[in-house]
Write an enzyme that holds these catalytic residues in place. Structure first.
Site, PDB file in Angstrom:
ATOM      1  N   HIS A 139       0.990  -1.092  -0.439  1.00 50.10           N
ATOM      2  CA  HIS A 139       0.358   0.508   0.033  1.00 50.10           C
ATOM      3  C   HIS A 139       0.997   1.484   0.076  1.00 50.10           C
ATOM      4  O   HIS A 139       1.623   1.691   1.268  1.00 50.10           O
ATOM      5  CB  HIS A 139      -0.722  -0.107   1.118  1.00 50.10           C
ATOM      6  CG  HIS A 139      -2.238   1.059   0.998  1.00 50.10           C
ATOM      7  ND1 HIS A 139      -2.616   1.631   2.251  1.00 50.10           N
ATOM      8  CD2 HIS A 139      -2.490   1.418   0.079  1.00 50.10           C
ATOM      9  CE1 HIS A 139      -3.305   2.439   2.001  1.00 50.10           C
ATOM     10  NE2 HIS A 139      -3.451   2.634   1.167  1.00 50.10           N
ATOM     11  N   GLU A 151       2.517   0.650   3.712  1.00 44.28           N
ATOM     12  CA  GLU A 151       2.198  -0.508   4.590  1.00 44.28           C
ATOM     13  C   GLU A 151       2.177  -1.468   3.613  1.00 44.28           C
ATOM     14  O   GLU A 151       1.635  -2.329   2.880  1.00 44.28           O
ATOM     15  CB  GLU A 151       0.817  -0.101   4.483  1.00 44.28           C
ATOM     16  CG  GLU A 151      -0.058  -0.449   6.371  1.00 44.28           C
ATOM     17  CD  GLU A 151      -1.160   0.280   5.900  1.00 44.28           C
ATOM     18  OE1 GLU A 151      -2.065   1.196   5.153  1.00 44.28           O
ATOM     19  OE2 GLU A 151      -1.290   0.012   7.464  1.00 44.28           O
ATOM     20  N   ASN A 189      -5.904   3.263   7.254  1.00 46.09           N
ATOM     21  CA  ASN A 189      -7.058   3.843   6.941  1.00 46.09           C
ATOM     22  C   ASN A 189      -7.734   3.516   7.967  1.00 46.09           C
ATOM     23  O   ASN A 189      -9.139   4.246   8.530  1.00 46.09           O
ATOM     24  CB  ASN A 189      -8.008   3.266   5.552  1.00 46.09           C
ATOM     25  CG  ASN A 189      -6.660   4.740   4.645  1.00 46.09           C
ATOM     26  OD1 ASN A 189      -7.154   5.376   4.527  1.00 46.09           O
ATOM     27  ND2 ASN A 189      -6.936   3.254   3.291  1.00 46.09           N
TER      28      ASN A 189
END
Ligand code: NAD
Length: 295
Positions: A139, A151, A189
């Site tokens: 990510h 990530e 997130n």
């Protein structure tokens, strides 16, 4: 590992292709749309020019970076000889399952299949393949050539070997990889979206206006931009869809999207990309200025 295939030439895909190519990898950039490939290449060239202007890249290195990228609309041709595939296509579960099913058939048995998904379960994506040990989340953050974090998300079956290889690759790109496990929202997130949602709720409840909320968070918490402006930058539709994934995944009302966010997305106010969100970006210059705050 020298050959990297990147699927999707949009915002993230072109940034990922740019970064691998800048660090000497051969990149096959794949998209279903020839127009998206051309526009992705143009964005890469523009961003490289900016780096040359700033003195952070030489003209030679810029040219080598561009020479390291080939473009393809055919998945089979584009993934031929790839040691790693990074999928950065549109955020849609069915689409990603279909891509991974095809990749599993087309790619050599040792090829690692990574996804840049912001919110879809890595374990679910891996289930479309017969090599779940070699499927992983990679990510990247937007804009990819600038942001240091990657990530690294381990699905339920991701092997230690796959994780080690992908961590080492991220480090070769001069990034800081952080390993996390596969639960809705991962880490980035899971923490960011509730903060954005709460700032929208604060606005919705009439506690303060847009500028006041963003100023409190910028000056009080040293955030480079306020949460409402950041939501505009990410895209309000994207924020809503990630909140839905977390709400569905945890069945916890604390992730329920604020009704104001739902209304704005329904009304087509998606942030920078639609010209209006919490701020008005109808003059192109303003949108560019916000984007530059990240670079
Ligand atoms: N935008 C962000 O800030 C951000 C940040 C982190 C992660 N992500 C994730 O990265 C991924 C891509 O997001 P984006 O913002 O770059 O999207 P985007 O809409 O800018 O680009 C997606 C691209 O995928 C292409 N595409 C669609 N179907 C395809 C297929 N079958 N094969 C090949 N290409 C296909 C589209 O033509 C388009 O060019 C998503 O999973 C998203 O959740 C986005």
């Amino acid at each position: 590992m020298k050959n990297i295939a990147v699927i999707g030439a949009g915002t993230m895909g072109n940034g990922i292709a740019h970064t691998f190519a800048q660090y000497g990898f051969h990149v096959m950039l794949i998209d279903i749309s020839e127009k998206a490939l051309q526009s992705g290449l143009a964005t890469i060239a523009r961003n490289l020019d900016r780096m040359v202007e700033k003195g952070t890249l030489t003209e030679d290195r810029k040219q080598q970076t561009l020479d390291n990228i080939s473009t393809h609309t055919d998945l089979q041709k584009g993934t031929g000889g790839a040691g790693l595939v990074v999928e950065a296509a549109t955020e849609n579960l069915e689409l990603k399952l279909d891509i991974f099913k095809k990749l599993d058939k087309l790619c050599a048995p040792q090829t690692i299949l990574a996804t840049n998904t912001s919110s879809i379960s890595i374990t679910k994506i891996a289930s479309a393949t017969r090599r779940p040990g070699q499927v992983i989340g990679m990510h990247f953050m937007n804009p990819v050539p600038i942001m240091k974090l990657v990530e690294i998300i381990r699905g339920y079956s991701t092997s230690d070997e796959t994780t080690k290889t992908v961590v080492a690759l991220a480090e070769k790109l001069d990034k800081i990889p952080v390993e996390v496990n596969d639960y809705p929202g991962f880490v980035a997130n899971r923490i960011l979206m509730p903060m954005i949602n709460e700032s929208i709720e604060t606005l919705y409840n009439g506690v303060a206006g847009v500028k006041a909320i963003d100023t409190v968070m910028k000056l009080g918490m040293a955030h480079p931009m306020g949460p409402l402006q950041l939501a505009d930058f990410i895209g309000l539709d994207v924020c809503l869809s990630i909140l839905h994934v977390m709400y569905d995944g945890f069945k916890n009302p604390k992730y329920a999207p604020c009704p104001l966010l739902v209304n704005m997305v329904t009304a087509g106010k998606l942030g920078i990309k639609s010209g209006e969100g919490f701020y008005d970006y109808t003059t192109g210059k303003k949108a560019e200025k916000v984007a530059e705050m990240f670079s």
